[in-house]
Motif scaffolding. Sequence first.
Motif, PDB file in Angstrom:
ATOM      1  N   GLY A 145    -114.460  -4.392 -70.503  1.00  0.00           N
ATOM      2  CA  GLY A 145    -114.322  -3.011 -70.950  1.00  0.00           C
ATOM      3  C   GLY A 145    -113.169  -2.922 -71.925  1.00  0.00           C
ATOM      4  O   GLY A 145    -112.078  -3.427 -71.646  1.00  0.00           O
ATOM      5  N   LEU A 146    -113.390  -2.307 -73.083  1.00  0.00           N
ATOM      6  CA  LEU A 146    -112.392  -2.263 -74.143  1.00  0.00           C
ATOM      7  C   LEU A 146    -111.905  -0.831 -74.347  1.00  0.00           C
ATOM      8  O   LEU A 146    -112.697   0.052 -74.671  1.00  0.00           O
ATOM      9  CB  LEU A 146    -112.963  -2.783 -75.462  1.00  0.00           C
ATOM     10  N   ILE A 147    -110.628  -0.620 -74.157  1.00  0.00           N
ATOM     11  CA  ILE A 147    -109.993   0.647 -74.530  1.00  0.00           C
ATOM     12  C   ILE A 147    -109.153   0.355 -75.767  1.00  0.00           C
ATOM     13  O   ILE A 147    -108.121  -0.322 -75.688  1.00  0.00           O
ATOM     14  CB  ILE A 147    -109.092   1.200 -73.411  1.00  0.00           C
ATOM     15  N   LEU A 148    -109.621   0.803 -76.914  1.00  0.00           N
ATOM     16  CA  LEU A 148    -108.931   0.537 -78.174  1.00  0.00           C
ATOM     17  C   LEU A 148    -108.239   1.811 -78.627  1.00  0.00           C
ATOM     18  O   LEU A 148    -108.896   2.807 -78.931  1.00  0.00           O
ATOM     19  CB  LEU A 148    -109.929   0.055 -79.234  1.00  0.00           C
ATOM     20  N   ASP A 150    -106.665   3.964 -76.878  1.00  0.00           N
ATOM     21  CA  ASP A 150    -106.898   5.042 -75.912  1.00  0.00           C
ATOM     22  C   ASP A 150    -108.347   5.538 -75.866  1.00  0.00           C
ATOM     23  O   ASP A 150    -108.622   6.554 -75.229  1.00  0.00           O
ATOM     24  CB  ASP A 150    -105.967   6.228 -76.188  1.00  0.00           C
ATOM     25  N   LYS A 151    -109.279   4.847 -76.533  1.00  0.00           N
ATOM     26  CA  LYS A 151    -110.683   5.263 -76.508  1.00  0.00           C
ATOM     27  C   LYS A 151    -111.582   4.093 -76.143  1.00  0.00           C
ATOM     28  O   LYS A 151    -111.345   2.959 -76.576  1.00  0.00           O
ATOM     29  CB  LYS A 151    -111.106   5.828 -77.866  1.00  0.00           C
ATOM     30  N   VAL A 152    -112.628   4.366 -75.342  1.00  0.00           N
ATOM     31  CA  VAL A 152    -113.602   3.326 -75.004  1.00  0.00           C
ATOM     32  C   VAL A 152    -114.359   2.928 -76.259  1.00  0.00           C
ATOM     33  O   VAL A 152    -114.794   3.773 -77.041  1.00  0.00           O
ATOM     34  CB  VAL A 152    -114.604   3.831 -73.947  1.00  0.00           C
ATOM     35  N   TRP A 153    -114.510   1.611 -76.431  1.00  0.00           N
ATOM     36  CA  TRP A 153    -115.282   1.128 -77.580  1.00  0.00           C
ATOM     37  C   TRP A 153    -116.739   0.907 -77.191  1.00  0.00           C
ATOM     38  O   TRP A 153    -117.033   0.226 -76.215  1.00  0.00           O
ATOM     39  CB  TRP A 153    -114.696  -0.168 -78.131  1.00  0.00           C
ATOM     40  N   HIS A 154    -117.644   1.523 -77.973  1.00  0.00           N
ATOM     41  CA  HIS A 154    -119.091   1.304 -77.854  1.00  0.00           C
ATOM     42  C   HIS A 154    -119.645   0.933 -79.226  1.00  0.00           C
ATOM     43  O   HIS A 154    -119.024   1.225 -80.253  1.00  0.00           O
ATOM     44  CB  HIS A 154    -119.817   2.580 -77.390  1.00  0.00           C
ATOM     45  N   GLY A 155    -120.826   0.330 -79.219  1.00  0.00           N
ATOM     46  CA  GLY A 155    -121.531   0.121 -80.467  1.00  0.00           C
ATOM     47  C   GLY A 155    -122.067   1.440 -81.017  1.00  0.00           C
ATOM     48  O   GLY A 155    -122.012   2.483 -80.365  1.00  0.00           O
ATOM     49  N   ARG A 156    -122.638   1.364 -82.217  1.00  0.00           N
ATOM     50  CA  ARG A 156    -123.095   2.570 -82.898  1.00  0.00           C
ATOM     51  C   ARG A 156    -124.076   3.379 -82.051  1.00  0.00           C
ATOM     52  O   ARG A 156    -124.066   4.612 -82.071  1.00  0.00           O
ATOM     53  CB  ARG A 156    -123.743   2.193 -84.231  1.00  0.00           C
ATOM     54  N   ASN A 157    -124.937   2.697 -81.321  1.00  0.00           N
ATOM     55  CA  ASN A 157    -125.947   3.385 -80.519  1.00  0.00           C
ATOM     56  C   ASN A 157    -125.606   3.399 -79.028  1.00  0.00           C
ATOM     57  O   ASN A 157    -126.497   3.454 -78.184  1.00  0.00           O
ATOM     58  CB  ASN A 157    -127.313   2.737 -80.740  1.00  0.00           C
ATOM     59  N   GLY A 158    -124.326   3.369 -78.731  1.00  0.00           N
ATOM     60  CA  GLY A 158    -123.905   3.444 -77.335  1.00  0.00           C
ATOM     61  C   GLY A 158    -123.918   2.116 -76.602  1.00  0.00           C
ATOM     62  O   GLY A 158    -123.699   2.080 -75.392  1.00  0.00           O
ATOM     63  N   GLN A 159    -124.166   1.002 -77.331  1.00  0.00           N
ATOM     64  CA  GLN A 159    -124.206  -0.292 -76.658  1.00  0.00           C
ATOM     65  C   GLN A 159    -122.817  -0.671 -76.141  1.00  0.00           C
ATOM     66  O   GLN A 159    -121.798  -0.293 -76.710  1.00  0.00           O
ATOM     67  CB  GLN A 159    -124.678  -1.408 -77.607  1.00  0.00           C
ATOM     68  N   THR A 160    -122.821  -1.462 -75.080  1.00  0.00           N
ATOM     69  CA  THR A 160    -121.576  -1.903 -74.466  1.00  0.00           C
ATOM     70  C   THR A 160    -121.334  -3.383 -74.778  1.00  0.00           C
ATOM     71  O   THR A 160    -122.282  -4.148 -74.932  1.00  0.00           O
ATOM     72  CB  THR A 160    -121.641  -1.704 -72.950  1.00  0.00           C
ATOM     73  N   PRO A 161    -120.072  -3.803 -74.858  1.00  0.00           N
ATOM     74  CA  PRO A 161    -119.789  -5.231 -75.045  1.00  0.00           C
ATOM     75  C   PRO A 161    -120.345  -6.036 -73.870  1.00  0.00           C
ATOM     76  O   PRO A 161    -120.254  -5.598 -72.723  1.00  0.00           O
ATOM     77  CB  PRO A 161    -118.257  -5.298 -75.074  1.00  0.00           C
ATOM     78  N   GLU A 162    -120.907  -7.192 -74.153  1.00  0.00           N
ATOM     79  CA  GLU A 162    -121.443  -8.058 -73.095  1.00  0.00           C
ATOM     80  C   GLU A 162    -120.853  -9.447 -73.252  1.00  0.00           C
ATOM     81  O   GLU A 162    -121.508 -10.398 -73.674  1.00  0.00           O
ATOM     82  CB  GLU A 162    -122.984  -8.086 -73.148  1.00  0.00           C
ATOM     83  N   ILE A 163    -119.585  -9.560 -72.904  1.00  0.00           N
ATOM     84  CA  ILE A 163    -118.885 -10.822 -73.094  1.00  0.00           C
ATOM     85  C   ILE A 163    -119.452 -11.920 -72.215  1.00  0.00           C
ATOM     86  O   ILE A 163    -119.351 -13.108 -72.529  1.00  0.00           O
ATOM     87  CB  ILE A 163    -117.370 -10.644 -72.837  1.00  0.00           C
ATOM     88  N   GLY A 164    -120.097 -11.542 -71.106  1.00  0.00           N
ATOM     89  CA  GLY A 164    -120.695 -12.544 -70.228  1.00  0.00           C
ATOM     90  C   GLY A 164    -121.791 -13.352 -70.898  1.00  0.00           C
ATOM     91  O   GLY A 164    -122.096 -14.471 -70.464  1.00  0.00           O
ATOM     92  N   HIS A 165    -122.387 -12.842 -71.970  1.00  0.00           N
ATOM     93  CA  HIS A 165    -123.488 -13.524 -72.648  1.00  0.00           C
ATOM     94  C   HIS A 165    -123.002 -14.552 -73.666  1.00  0.00           C
ATOM     95  O   HIS A 165    -123.778 -15.353 -74.171  1.00  0.00           O
ATOM     96  CB  HIS A 165    -124.381 -12.488 -73.346  1.00  0.00           C
ATOM     97  N   ILE A 166    -121.709 -14.551 -73.974  1.00  0.00           N
ATOM     98  CA  ILE A 166    -121.156 -15.504 -74.939  1.00  0.00           C
ATOM     99  C   ILE A 166    -121.187 -16.909 -74.340  1.00  0.00           C
ATOM    100  O   ILE A 166    -120.851 -17.120 -73.183  1.00  0.00           O
ATOM    101  CB  ILE A 166    -119.715 -15.109 -75.304  1.00  0.00           C
ATOM    102  N   ARG A 167    -121.581 -17.887 -75.164  1.00  0.00           N
ATOM    103  CA  ARG A 167    -121.618 -19.272 -74.684  1.00  0.00           C
ATOM    104  C   ARG A 167    -120.241 -19.924 -74.874  1.00  0.00           C
ATOM    105  O   ARG A 167    -119.713 -19.960 -75.983  1.00  0.00           O
ATOM    106  CB  ARG A 167    -122.684 -20.078 -75.429  1.00  0.00           C
ATOM    107  N   LEU A 168    -119.692 -20.450 -73.796  1.00  0.00           N
ATOM    108  CA  LEU A 168    -118.412 -21.141 -73.852  1.00  0.00           C
ATOM    109  C   LEU A 168    -118.572 -22.646 -73.958  1.00  0.00           C
ATOM    110  O   LEU A 168    -117.645 -23.345 -74.371  1.00  0.00           O
ATOM    111  CB  LEU A 168    -117.575 -20.820 -72.615  1.00  0.00           C
ATOM    112  N   SER A 169    -119.721 -23.174 -73.556  1.00  0.00           N
ATOM    113  CA  SER A 169    -119.947 -24.614 -73.550  1.00  0.00           C
ATOM    114  C   SER A 169    -121.430 -24.895 -73.693  1.00  0.00           C
ATOM    115  O   SER A 169    -122.266 -24.114 -73.221  1.00  0.00           O
ATOM    116  CB  SER A 169    -119.423 -25.221 -72.240  1.00  0.00           C
TER     117      SER A 169
END
Length: 307
Positions: A145-148, A150-169
């Motif tokens: 969850g990103l508070i930038l 003092d405001k929650v960051w969403h994508g243009r259409n209300g999408q949320t960050p999904e850092i769990g989907h990033i590949r680390l290895s």
Amino acid sequence: MNQLLLGLDIGGTKCAALVGTSQGEVLDRRAWPSEAQQGPEMMLQTIVEHARDLLFEHPKVVGVGVAIGGPLDCAKGVIHSPPNLPGWDGIELKALLANALGLPVRVEHDAAACALAETRWGLGRELGDSPTLIYLTCGTGFGAGLILHDKVWHGRNGQTPEIGHIRLSEDGPVAFGKKGSAEAFCAGASLPRIAAWRYPERWKDHPPQGPQLNDLWKAGDAEATAVVELHAAMTGRVCAILADLLIPDAIVLGSLAMHLGFDWLTLVRQTFIDEALPANAAACRLEPSQLGQRLQDLSSLAVALTP
């Protein structure tokens, strides 16, 4: 004005419904196992039943806040296949709950909801005006969850960050539909995944769950130690990426920071310091939630207060 609010925390392991105030005081609460394998229809029926019971006892509630795992469209309140909520595909949660409860409903990603609560009532109070704070769930899933400023960051259409989907290895356990993903390495539920992947001869069929693995680690078991160290290193790597990308004032770590404690957090910090630019690491507080056990409950209340 101190208003009454209804909070709903919908997770893959447990759910809770509560009534609290806009000052962050919880007055009444119900919690139950999610039984997510039953699918959204049965889960929603149980959620609505508990919510209506609380509204009957607290008729002055003015709004509802919902914290739930993503992906989701926060603007429309539509849930799009969270990895820990099977069958929640295109579920119009905001509309369904508003219909059933007759109150305005706000829906937010659970990680962002926790970040809101931590900013309003926890560590954020020590960070000055318009803080940038990141919350990593480190629980059943691994969300950010990103508070930038003092405001929650969403994508243009209300999408949320999904850092769990990033590949680390390129190699690793599988979660969120991807081998070697951040969710596969850094969630609380990742500890048995890593154990089964790293040591299949010992743990492929019966991997140790978090508490058992923690006990083995504290007892000096070499393989359990390697599992926890890898988990912590990957979590520290994600924190370093976020620190270099967003230069936050603080990164707050969720459930595992409480369950595995100081030793795990020390390992996370070691990798964080090794991998982040020194100036960014020095400027960023990497800490467990100040709200502790209260965080999940307060997260849904914080959502209800979001403009």
